[in-house]
Design an enzyme around this catalytic site. Structure first.
Site, mmCIF file in Angstrom:
data_model
loop_
_atom_site.group_PDB
_atom_site.id
_atom_site.type_symbol
_atom_site.label_atom_id
_atom_site.label_comp_id
_atom_site.label_asym_id
_atom_site.label_seq_id
_atom_site.Cartn_x
_atom_site.Cartn_y
_atom_site.Cartn_z
ATOM 1 N N LYS A 57 36.249 -22.753 -19.246
ATOM 2 C CA LYS A 57 36.887 -24.059 -19.456
ATOM 3 C C LYS A 57 35.950 -25.014 -20.184
ATOM 4 C CE LYS A 57 36.006 -25.181 -14.614
ATOM 5 N NZ LYS A 57 36.614 -25.567 -13.334
ATOM 6 N N PHE A 62 50.587 -19.117 -17.919
ATOM 7 C CA PHE A 62 49.602 -18.634 -18.889
ATOM 8 C C PHE A 62 49.190 -17.183 -18.678
ATOM 9 C CE2 PHE A 62 47.402 -21.526 -15.845
ATOM 10 C CZ PHE A 62 46.723 -20.567 -15.113
ATOM 11 N N LYS A 77 44.252 -26.921 -21.009
ATOM 12 C CA LYS A 77 43.998 -26.970 -19.567
ATOM 13 C C LYS A 77 44.766 -28.157 -19.011
ATOM 14 C CE LYS A 77 40.440 -26.665 -16.045
ATOM 15 N NZ LYS A 77 41.204 -27.455 -15.075
ATOM 16 N N ARG A 137 47.418 -25.423 -9.564
ATOM 17 C CA ARG A 137 47.509 -24.010 -9.930
ATOM 18 C C ARG A 137 48.535 -23.320 -9.040
ATOM 19 N NH1 ARG A 137 43.428 -20.317 -11.677
ATOM 20 N NH2 ARG A 137 44.459 -18.405 -12.331
#
Length: 507
Positions: A377, A299, A210, A215
């Site tokens: 997460k 990803f 992470k 983003r």
DNA sequence: TTCCGACAGTGGGGTCGCAAT
DNA sequence: ATTGCGACCCCACTATCGGAA
């Protein structure tokens, strides 16, 4: 009429039952004019068709006297807000004030209240997009799942809702993934440990670093590349490195999901503040780029190989990503069913300076715009025992309760305390009631009617994600994402953690 | 009848750009 | 040059409703 929306909003606010809120909203949608449906849906879900109009709490401080009769139409209000937004340049703030005063002066008290809350982004009616989806479905007589699917592909409920109301299920099915138009990104749930994350998913999973950046969603149609943020803002012009990287890929038909961040020469990430500042820079991007270059790590792939991939299992999407993107542009990842392997990978990510990992199901489709159960997460959690220096009165459902705690670390040099930040998180209703009583009992010193200063006696255990450089607080450091774990009634203030301990975490 | 997924609410720190001071 | 505001980047957590189990 605006008054119809204001009345509906009042009715929606009045109760707590969601089905009743949906019924009120659907009733309104059933009688709205087709060309105003988009505005109505936006307003009643707390949005503006303009997204923002440059009006916040300060501009709404003292509204003019309200009218007694309601005359404003939705279209009029919308057009006036367009004009407010269009004002820029010297003297614009005065002109803006005048226009706003005119607008508010034409409204009744109920309309003023509704519009104020809307413009502040605090409708507080217990219904936003999630409830409005159901209301649209009810009013249009279509399944909510169809509305959700169209929304996922279009990213803007007012447009989807208006289409559903006028064209029904066929209109909804006409929405499809469009390269160049952003899709709401999938979000992750959280877990306290790798073991817990694996437990939620069951079976083998992918563990990905992470990264602590911004983003992004990158689109490419032919030579045209566009880049969007989590809230679907277009930041293409701010990230030329990313445009070049995507433009250099062999495929010219792509929608990719990833993270952009600034890396240091030694391969470790810059603090989030550095990445954030770089991505926000708009005036001299070239210079900003020279000083702080950005890297991108993908990803997921929502479109590649000439096909939409949203409905494919995670593993198939990742395989498509790996075909479209070279390994150095991909987020480090490990597929395993072994918790110990996952933990080792997590430790490695943290040791490398990153936030933690996201554990991902290999099976679930891309849940656009949702906090999907397929992504979890995991981040390390630090804790400190800090002293409550002051507390602020809460608002909304916390009205009448002391809510937002000012936190301080001990400073052995002065014998005093250094403020490190505030938090209102982690408090149950029971704890809120308890701390209100307890803190009022030790109130002492200045109060401005909002903040209550207390004797520094109460010790509270605080969890946080890390420390960051601060120009706001006297110690030069602030906590990131601080939240209350529990009060430490067993400790006194002179046993609280020190500011040196906090500073040592910054390295 | 109990469980749990999804939402809304309640705010946190930092940065940039812009207009006003 | 500095300050204040608005917008937006990151975000955690609890309470609640109502459908799922």
């Amino acid at each position: 009429m605006l008054i119809d929306l204001a009345r509906t909003s009042t009715a929606v606010t009045a109760g707590s039952a969601r089905l009743a809120k949906i019924a009120h909203l659907a009733e309104l949608l059933g009688r709205v004019e087709p060309d105003e449906a988009e505005i109505a849906i936006a307003y009643l879900s707390g949005e503006l068709p303009q997204r923002n109009v440059g009006v916040g709490w300060k501009s709404l401080q003292d509204p003019p006297e309200p009218r007694l009769a309601a005359t404003a139409t939705l279209r009029e209000v919308h057009d006036r807000l367009d004009r407010v937004k269009a004002l820029t340049g010297p003297g614009s703030q005065g002109a803006r004030k005048t226009l706003l005063a005119e607008l508010f002066g034409s409204l009744t008290r109920q309309e003023q209240l509704f519009l104020t809350r809307l413009l502040q982004g605090e409708l507080r009616q217990g219904a936003l997009e999630g409830v409005m989806i159901e209301a649209v479905a009810k009013a249009a007589g279509v399944p909510a799942a169809e509305v959700r699917r169209a929304l996922m592909l279009r990213g803007w409920l007012p447009a989807v809702g208006a289409a559903a109301l006028s064209g029904g299920i066929e209109a909804l099915r006409a929405f499809h993934l469009e390269v160049g138009r952003p899709v709401s990104p999938m979000l992750a749930q959280s877990a306290v440990s790798i073991e817990a994350a694996f437990g939620k998913l069951g079976g083998p999973a992918a563990v990905e670093w992470k990264l602590d950046g911004v983003r992004i969603q990158a689109h490419r149609a032919g030579d045209r590349v566009s880049v969007f943020t989590r809230t679907l803002d277009d930041i293409t012009a701010q990230v030329p490195e990313l445009v070049e990287a995507v433009g250099a890929l062999p495929s010219s038909d792509l929608v990719l999901d990833g993270e952009v961040l600034a890396m240091r020469a030694d391969g470790r990430p810059e603090p989030f503040q550095v990445t954030s500042g770089r991505v926000s820079s708009r005036t001299d991007v070239q210079r900003a780029r020279e000083k702080v270059p950005l890297s991108v790590f993908f990803f997921d792939a929502l479109r590649a190989d000439g096909a939409d991939l949203l409905d494919l299992p995670g593993e198939a999407r990742h395989a498509a990503l790996a075909r479209a993107v070279p390994p150095e542009l991909m987020t480090p990842r490990l597929v395993t069913s072994d918790v110990a392997d996952g933990e080792a990978f997590f430790k490695d990510a943290v040791r490398s300076g990153h936030e933690g990992v996201v554990v991902k199901s290999l099976l679930t489709p891309y849940a656009a715009g949702r906090r999907g159960a397929g992504w979890i997460k995991v981040k390390p959690r630090h804790t400190l025992d800090l002293v409550v220096l002051a507390v602020e009165w809460g608002s909304g459902r916390r009205e009448g309760l002391l809510s937002n705690l000012h936190l301080g670390a001990r400073d052995p040099e002065t014998g005093g305390f250094v403020m490190l930040g505030k938090t209102f998180k982690g408090l149950t209703d029971e704890l809120l009631a308890w701390q209100t009583e307890r803190l009022l009992a030790i109130a002492e010193g200045p109060t401005d009617g909002w903040t209550v200063t207390v004797r520094p006696e109460l010790v509270v255990e605080i969890a946080f994600d890390g420390v960051q450089r601060s120009s706001r607080y006297p110690g030069g450091v602030a906590l990131r994402f601080a939240r209350v774990i529990r009060y430490r009634s067993d400790k006194t203030a002179d046993q609280a953690d020190t500011v040196e301990m906090v500073r040592s975490l910054m390295l």
